[in-house]
Design a protein around this motif. Structure first.
Motif, mmCIF file in Angstrom:
data_model
loop_
_atom_site.group_PDB
_atom_site.id
_atom_site.type_symbol
_atom_site.label_atom_id
_atom_site.label_comp_id
_atom_site.label_asym_id
_atom_site.label_seq_id
_atom_site.Cartn_x
_atom_site.Cartn_y
_atom_site.Cartn_z
ATOM 1 N N GLU A 85 -23.632 34.600 49.513
ATOM 2 C CA GLU A 85 -22.854 33.659 49.972
ATOM 3 C C GLU A 85 -22.954 32.518 48.977
ATOM 4 O O GLU A 85 -23.999 31.929 48.699
ATOM 5 N N ILE A 86 -21.820 32.213 48.473
ATOM 6 C CA ILE A 86 -21.929 31.313 47.078
ATOM 7 C C ILE A 86 -22.081 29.942 47.566
ATOM 8 O O ILE A 86 -21.302 29.454 48.628
ATOM 9 N N ILE A 87 -22.685 29.300 46.974
ATOM 10 C CA ILE A 87 -22.935 27.764 47.586
ATOM 11 C C ILE A 87 -22.121 26.781 46.760
ATOM 12 O O ILE A 87 -21.875 27.001 45.528
ATOM 13 N N PRO A 88 -20.927 26.373 47.474
ATOM 14 C CA PRO A 88 -19.819 25.746 46.812
ATOM 15 C C PRO A 88 -20.144 24.779 45.916
ATOM 16 O O PRO A 88 -19.523 23.396 46.242
ATOM 17 N N LEU A 89 -21.024 24.580 44.929
ATOM 18 C CA LEU A 89 -21.156 23.743 44.254
ATOM 19 C C LEU A 89 -21.129 24.004 42.799
ATOM 20 O O LEU A 89 -21.572 25.359 42.355
ATOM 21 N N GLU A 90 -20.297 23.423 41.775
ATOM 22 C CA GLU A 90 -20.397 23.832 40.160
ATOM 23 C C GLU A 90 -21.612 23.038 39.745
ATOM 24 O O GLU A 90 -21.463 21.784 39.754
ATOM 25 N N GLU A 119 -25.057 17.462 36.890
ATOM 26 C CA GLU A 119 -24.241 17.045 38.086
ATOM 27 C C GLU A 119 -23.688 18.002 38.661
ATOM 28 O O GLU A 119 -23.695 19.278 38.585
ATOM 29 N N PHE A 120 -23.107 17.649 39.789
ATOM 30 C CA PHE A 120 -22.570 18.670 40.839
ATOM 31 C C PHE A 120 -21.021 18.392 41.172
ATOM 32 O O PHE A 120 -20.654 17.093 41.228
ATOM 33 N N SER A 121 -20.219 19.506 41.053
ATOM 34 C CA SER A 121 -18.724 19.341 41.687
ATOM 35 C C SER A 121 -18.771 20.155 42.854
ATOM 36 O O SER A 121 -19.355 21.222 42.880
ATOM 37 N N TYR A 122 -17.957 19.512 43.815
ATOM 38 C CA TYR A 122 -17.695 20.405 44.891
ATOM 39 C C TYR A 122 -16.656 21.502 44.764
ATOM 40 O O TYR A 122 -15.736 21.192 44.029
ATOM 41 N N LYS A 123 -16.855 22.735 44.651
ATOM 42 C CA LYS A 123 -16.204 24.052 44.226
ATOM 43 C C LYS A 123 -15.189 24.108 45.450
ATOM 44 O O LYS A 123 -15.232 24.820 46.481
ATOM 45 N N LEU A 138 -25.458 17.069 50.708
ATOM 46 C CA LEU A 138 -26.069 17.309 51.990
ATOM 47 C C LEU A 138 -25.393 17.009 53.039
ATOM 48 O O LEU A 138 -25.521 17.494 54.260
ATOM 49 N N ALA A 139 -24.659 15.756 53.150
ATOM 50 C CA ALA A 139 -23.801 15.261 53.954
ATOM 51 C C ALA A 139 -22.684 16.259 54.442
ATOM 52 O O ALA A 139 -22.361 16.535 55.768
ATOM 53 N N LEU A 140 -22.106 17.016 53.519
ATOM 54 C CA LEU A 140 -21.191 17.956 53.936
ATOM 55 C C LEU A 140 -21.719 19.177 53.974
ATOM 56 O O LEU A 140 -20.926 20.229 54.549
ATOM 57 N N GLY A 141 -23.198 19.492 54.185
ATOM 58 C CA GLY A 141 -23.785 20.709 54.612
ATOM 59 C C GLY A 141 -23.382 21.871 53.550
ATOM 60 O O GLY A 141 -23.617 23.014 54.075
ATOM 61 N N LEU A 142 -23.339 21.436 52.352
ATOM 62 C CA LEU A 142 -23.314 22.578 51.508
ATOM 63 C C LEU A 142 -24.449 23.224 50.970
ATOM 64 O O LEU A 142 -24.330 24.471 50.805
ATOM 65 N N ALA A 143 -25.682 22.580 51.132
ATOM 66 C CA ALA A 143 -26.742 23.339 50.845
ATOM 67 C C ALA A 143 -27.811 22.225 51.474
ATOM 68 O O ALA A 143 -27.923 21.397 51.986
#
Ligand code: ADP
Ligand code: UDP
Length: 237
Positions: A85-90, A119-123, A138-143
């Motif tokens: 399950e891809i964590i949607p972060l670049e 750095e992180f981008s939202y994929k 964290l706020a977006l619940g991405l990881a």
């Protein structure tokens, strides 16, 4: 391993189901895109090079203790990988200013950092992959916090290892993008690819670009650069 239905076609790869619910087949295409899909083209032979290169590098990282999705290379364009399950972060690690960093912060390309940056981008293609920080993720619940710590640890370890590998090839690793995912048991592993599509690679002596920037910036000699970087890796790995 039997290839079943196509699950997804992305910009550079196709993803197929297999008879094993925990494994996928990834098939590398020659298609190239840039600027969030605005620029389209093909780079002849790229899929074969990126498949091989990504697999060689992931196996190397795996031996150094970074878990990856790699299972087995099936053919010149196809690889069997663990389904995640891809964590949607670049996840972008940089050693030298280039690309969006140079642009966003108004510095020249080529400035060498005292220490690597991350750095992180939202994929999220629809949003144009916006930059975000750990608190946003964290706020977006991405990881989870733990996953983000693990990702940072693996990303910096991968940078150290890849920098050394490329140095042996007479190549400077400027920056690169990683993606991580969760396997069925929740383990965080390195997924997607590591290639000249996702890394900036400069000849150490001449600073010549040997990566996708040749395509993005219409510098010519795109196929030759991919071939050259692959040749050097094979010779030195
Ligand atoms: P994009 O989706 O950005 O156009 P690609 O053409 O490279 O990118 O498509 C490959 C897709 O497969 C990407 O969305 C990537 O996140 C995903 N992916 C990579 N490795 C795995 C894996 N092991 N399990 C599930 N999905 C993966
Ligand atoms: N990158 C990537 N996929 C993306 C965005 C960036 O693989 O969607 C890679 C890119 O090849 C480079 C690094 O991440 O090696 C940093 O890219 P940058 O943020 O400078 O963006 P760009 O200049 O490509 O817009």
């Amino acid at each position: 391993m039997e290839k079943r239905e196509q699950l997804y076609e992305g910009k550079a790869k196709k993803v197929f189901a297999t008879e094993d619910p925990e494994a996928l087949i990834v098939s590398y295409k020659d298609d190239a895109t840039a600027f969030n899909g605005l620029k389209k083209g093909t780079i002849a032979g790229k899929g074969i090079i990126n498949n091989r290169m990504s697999n060689l590098l992931m196996q190397k990282l795996e031996r150094l203790g970074i878990p990856t999705h790699f299972i087995r290379e099936l053919s010149d364009r196809e690889t069997l990988v663990k389904k995640v399950e891809i964590i949607p972060l670049e996840v972008i690690v940089r050693n030298i200013a280039a690309g969006s960093f140079a642009k966003n912060y108004g510095v020249e390309e080529g400035i060498v950092f005292a220490a690597p940056t991350i750095e992180f981008s939202y994929k999220n293609d629809a949003l144009g992959d916006p930059l975000l920080n750990e608190y946003h993720a964290l706020a977006l619940g991405l990881a989870t916090k733990e996953e983000i710590e693990t990702i940072k640890k693996y990303a910096f370890a991968a940078n150290a290892a890849l920098k050394d590998i490329w140095k042996l090839c007479g190549v400077t690793l400027v920056d690169f993008k990683l993606e991580f995912g969760r396997t069925a048991d929740g383990t965080v592993v390195l997924a997607d690819e590591i290639s000249p599509d996702t890394s900036r690679l400069w000849d150490s002596e001449t600073k010549e670009k040997l990566d996708k920037d040749r395509f993005r910036r219409d510098l010519g000699g795109v196929e030759e650069a991919y071939q050259e970087i692959m040749r050097r890796l094979k010779e030195n790995l």
